[in-house]
Design a protein around this motif. Structure first.
Motif, PDB file in Angstrom:
ATOM      1  N   PRO A  59       0.772  -1.246   0.000  1.00 26.25           N
ATOM      2  CA  PRO A  59       0.000   0.000   0.000  1.00 26.25           C
ATOM      3  C   PRO A  59       0.798   1.287   0.000  1.00 26.25           C
ATOM      4  CG  PRO A  59      -1.103  -1.598   1.365  1.00 26.25           C
ATOM      5  CD  PRO A  59       0.222  -2.211   0.982  1.00 26.25           C
TER       6      PRO A  59
ATOM      7  N   PRO B  95      -0.797   1.592  -4.087  1.00 26.18           N
ATOM      8  CA  PRO B  95      -2.158   1.382  -3.571  1.00 26.18           C
ATOM      9  C   PRO B  95      -3.216   1.310  -4.663  1.00 26.18           C
ATOM     10  CG  PRO B  95      -1.446   3.644  -3.173  1.00 26.18           C
ATOM     11  CD  PRO B  95      -0.232   2.876  -3.629  1.00 26.18           C
TER      12      PRO B  95
ATOM     13  N   THR C 170      -6.869  -0.440   2.460  1.00 29.83           N
ATOM     14  CA  THR C 170      -6.858   0.275   1.184  1.00 29.83           C
ATOM     15  C   THR C 170      -8.062  -0.131   0.335  1.00 29.83           C
ATOM     16  OG1 THR C 170      -4.443   0.311   1.249  1.00 29.83           O
ATOM     17  CG2 THR C 170      -5.478   0.792  -0.867  1.00 29.83           C
TER      18      THR C 170
END
Length: 340
Positions: free
Chosen positions: A109, A113, A331
């Protein structure tokens, strides 16, 4: 409103860490299920202040569950991940099974991401190899500034990367060195690990590299940039938890060590501890239980035009596995599922 979350492999080192980190980070959970194989069925595991009793992975119905964190190895994942994904549950897999599938995003991430948006092809997101995960967190902000041409990395990987049996083997061999007649022969590893280092992780390939080394090359290209050249030597060391890496980076453009230090200090997921004095760096013992990837020993490489050296340390059970999986779930929730 939160998510219905499954942790598969909940009795293993990584599965237990997944549960711990979900609780520590306050991930919005409505329901949670801890799954295990039948040999571990009924084992109790902790989730914050709750105690969960493991359920049978083989008979579990994933219908109505939002996210499943898998820590069960490639063979079991091959059987159960498609089953879970077919119900609409998004699988975040810690094994190597899907990492090189072009239809499955491989995500760190702090680095890429936006790649989570590719989950829809198979309803699966892959977690990278532990040694790759910490390295790309360090590489990405430097790559954005000066474009990385080549990386030479040597790893010093702890035994926890091989599972509980490896931890036990290191412990038993260490004790056996001090008690005559109590020596413990290698079982998990091909050679003694106590008071030793083994330049061999995973299987050997035809060109003399090991699969672990190949993973670092292939995954760095997929996560960061396919143009980056990577060569790796991966070594198992007698450390219980925490992977270390010596990383040499060659850039297209000049990057001063002071600027690199400033860039890394501002980068997500990184903690710079870099004093040029005895103890002014981080060792694996000090990183255990922490979320950060620690960077030390930042210095110019005078043997090439645009080169830097650095030392990178991280808890492999956390950033290298469980933490990264939970961050992927966070995320995914923020960018796609939007509950909680």
């Amino acid at each position: 409103m939160g998510y219905n979350v499954v942790v598969a492999g909940a009795t293993g080192n990584v599965g237990r860490e997944m549960l711990n980190i979900l609780a520590e980070r306050g991930f919005p959970v409505d329901k949670i299920a801890a799954l295990a194989s039948r040999k571990s069925l009924g084992t109790e595991v902790s989730f914050g202040d709750k105690t969960l009793t493991t359920e049978d992975l083989d008979t579990f119905d994933f219908t109505g569950w939002d996210i499943a964190l898998f820590a069960i190895g490639s063979d079991a994942t091959k059987k159960y991940a498609p089953k879970a994904a077919a119900t609409g549950c998004v699988v975040i897999d810690n094994s190597s099974l899907y990492r090189y599938d072009p239809k499955v995003p491989l995500v760190v991430p702090e680095v890429n991401p936006e790649a989570v948006l590719g989950y829809k092809a198979k309803n699966i997101i892959a977690n990278p190899n532990c040694s790759t995960a910490q390295m790309v967190v360090a590489l990405k902000p430097l790559h954005d500034r000066a474009r990385i041409k080549r990386v030479v990395v040597s790893t010093y990987q702890s035994v926890s990367g091989s599972g509980k049996e490896a931890i036990d083997e290191l412990w038993d061999q260490t004790k056996g060195m001090y008690v005559p007649g109590q020596e413990v022969a290698p079982s998990v590893y091909p050679k003694q690990i106590a008071f030793n280092v083994i330049p061999h992780i995973d299987v050997f390939l035809e060109d003399g590299t090991t699969k672990e080394e190949w993973k670092m090359v292939a995954e760095t290209k997929k996560i960061v940039d396919p143009a980056i050249k990577v060569t790796a030597t991966c070594v198992r060391v007698p450390v219980f938890v925490g992977h270390s890496e010596s990383i040499n980076i060659e850039f297209e453009d000049h990057l001063d060590e002071a600027e690199a230090r400033d860039i890394l200090r501002e980068a997500p997921g990184i903690m710079v501890i870099d004093k040029r004095e005895a103890g002014g760096y981080i060792t694996p013992v000090e990183c255990v239980g922490d979320y950060a990837t620690f960077i030390s020993r930042i210095r110019q490489d005078s043997t090439i035009d645009n080169g830097l050296n650095l030392w990178c340390v991280s808890d492999n059970l956390r950033k290298g596995a469980a933490l990264n999986a939970v961050q992927i779930a966070e995320t995914l929730g923020a960018r796609v599922l939007k509950k909680g």
